[in-house]
Write a protein that holds these residues in place. Structure first.
Motif: not given
Ligand SMILES: Nc1ncnc2c1ncn2[C@@H]1O[C@H](COP(=O)(O)OP(=O)(O)OP(=O)(O)O)[C@@H](O)[C@H]1O
Length: 359
Positions: A123-127, A169-171, A5-13, A47-50, A145-147, A29-33
């Motif tokens: 696995v990702t949190g893409h919509h 839905t996001k909600a 599972a790619a985990m950005s640190g956000g709610v979706d993933s 955003g991501c990546c901090t 939608d992120q298709s 779970g894996v976070h990508l630096a």
């Molecule tokens: N730095 C990261 N490390 C791991 N996975 C990531 C990272 N950035 C994005 N992803 C993966 O790509 C998906 C889509 O990225 P996007 O930046 O669109 O996130 P998002 O819709 O804001 O979701 P989230 O709420 O999970 O951040 C994320 O849900 C996650 O699974």
């Protein structure tokens, strides 16, 4: 299945990873630096990546009860996404870095490493929806939608992808995160481009490409209407910020029609001149069934969150060609042409290609 599972640190993933675990998968779970210096990326919760995002992802993994790792892909990300972003602007195009990141990082570098380590899927949190029929469809939440940014993925990449959020839905995702006790439930959505800390794309490009003064030219008359300090700062369809020295000969507003790196000119014209009825795109990928051997009727989307236009689409000679039923405005080279088949169960992504030619 063993899934990563790619985990950005956000709610979706975070919710996507939790759902994958609930579905019985063996989840890691894996976070990508992705930042060479994470402090310089967006700070706070935008955003991501901090470093904060990495910590949020780790906490979510702890709550879900799955192992968690951080993979450093900063160099790959810089070469394949950030450098490409700058080069694309320098070549007069308007790239979509999220699309590029999906194509080269998340579903390529990450997926390849995952498979090498014995994982079956990412696995990702893409919509977006990806069901048992293997078709990629729009999310039920059309606003999220992120298709479009996933439409670049090939069949073999989709076959190893899981998007658990497409039916929500996001909600609903946020409410579920709160129920699951995930601290990121209220974390704000990410916006803009994750590697541009202040959201100022112009400044980001100027720092890398320097000043390159040139002319702003009227398409119809060839008259020089103004000057620019770098053609990369302009996007097709742009009206604001042109700062023309001379009014256009007909006195009407001018829009950017094209950017020509060879002559370093920005060409402007009237609004109607932005209308495009034929779009040619390179590097086609077709995943919505067998590639058609002739023209088909469908719908196309020409930029992220852009309007959808009925069109006749054909894949021929390594290109995708779309004849639009009504003209579209502000079609920029470098963006994706995504063909959809309308479907009450979620519009199906048929294929995609990159608008304009690469020199
Ligand atoms: N730095 C990261 N490390 C791991 N996975 C990531 C990272 N950035 C994005 N992803 C993966 O790509 C998906 C889509 O990225 P996007 O930046 O669109 O996130 P998002 O819709 O804001 O979701 P989230 O709420 O999970 O951040 C994320 O849900 C996650 O699974």
């Amino acid at each position: 299945m063993r899934v990563l599972a790619a985990m950005s640190g956000g709610v979706d993933s975070a919710v996507a990873a939790a759902r994958a675990a609930d579905a019985g998968h063996d989840v890691t779970g894996v976070h990508l630096a992705l930042a060479r210096n994470p402090q310089t990326y967006r700070s706070g919760a935008r955003g991501c990546c901090t470093l904060e995002d990495a910590r949020d992802a780790r906490r979510a993994a702890d709550v879900i009860g799955i192992p968690f790792y951080v993979w450093d892909l900063a160099d790959r990300f810089h070469e394949d996404v950030v450098d490409d972003f700058v080069a694309e602007y320098a070549a007069g195009r308007t790239p979509n870095p999220c699309l590029r990141c999906n194509e080269k990082i998340k579903f390529a570098a990450v997926l390849d490493r995952a498979v090498a380590l014995g994982f079956d899927a990412v696995v990702t949190g893409h919509h977006a929806r990806l069901g048992a029929d293997g078709l990629l469809r729009r999310s039920v939440d059309l606003a999220k939608d992120q298709s479009y940014v996933l439409a670049v993925l090939r069949r073999d990449q989709l076959d190893r992808s899981i998007f658990p959020l497409g039916d929500s839905t996001k909600a609903q995702v946020r409410a579920e995160a709160a129920e699951r006790g995930l601290a990121v439930a209220e974390k704000p959505d990410s916006h803009d481009i994750c590697f541009i800390a202040d959201g100022d794309t112009r400044r980001f490009l100027a720092e890398r490409l320097g000043e390159a003064p040139g002319d702003i030219v009227d398409a119809r008359t060839g008259a020089v209407l103004g000057a620019h300090s770098g053609a990369y700062a302009y996007t097709v369809g742009q009206r604001r910020g042109l700062a023309l020295r001379e009014p256009a000969p007909d006195g009407r507003p001018r829009y950017v029609l094209s950017i020509t790196p060879v002559s370093n000119t920005v060409t402007v014209g009237s609004a109607e001149m932005l209308d495009v009825s034929e779009v040619a795109a390179d590097r086609p990928v077709w995943t919505g069934g067998p590639e058609p051997d002739g023209p088909i009727e469908c719908e196309v989307q020409l930029r992220a969150h852009g309007e959808v236009v009925p069109a006749t689409v054909e894949v021929a000679g390594g290109r995708m060609l779309a004849s639009l039923r009504r003209p579209a405005r502000g079609v920029a080279a470098g963006q994706a042409l995504v063909a959809y088949r309308p479907d009450p169960a979620g519009d199906v992504v048929l294929g995609s290609a990159t608008i304009g030619t690469r020199d």
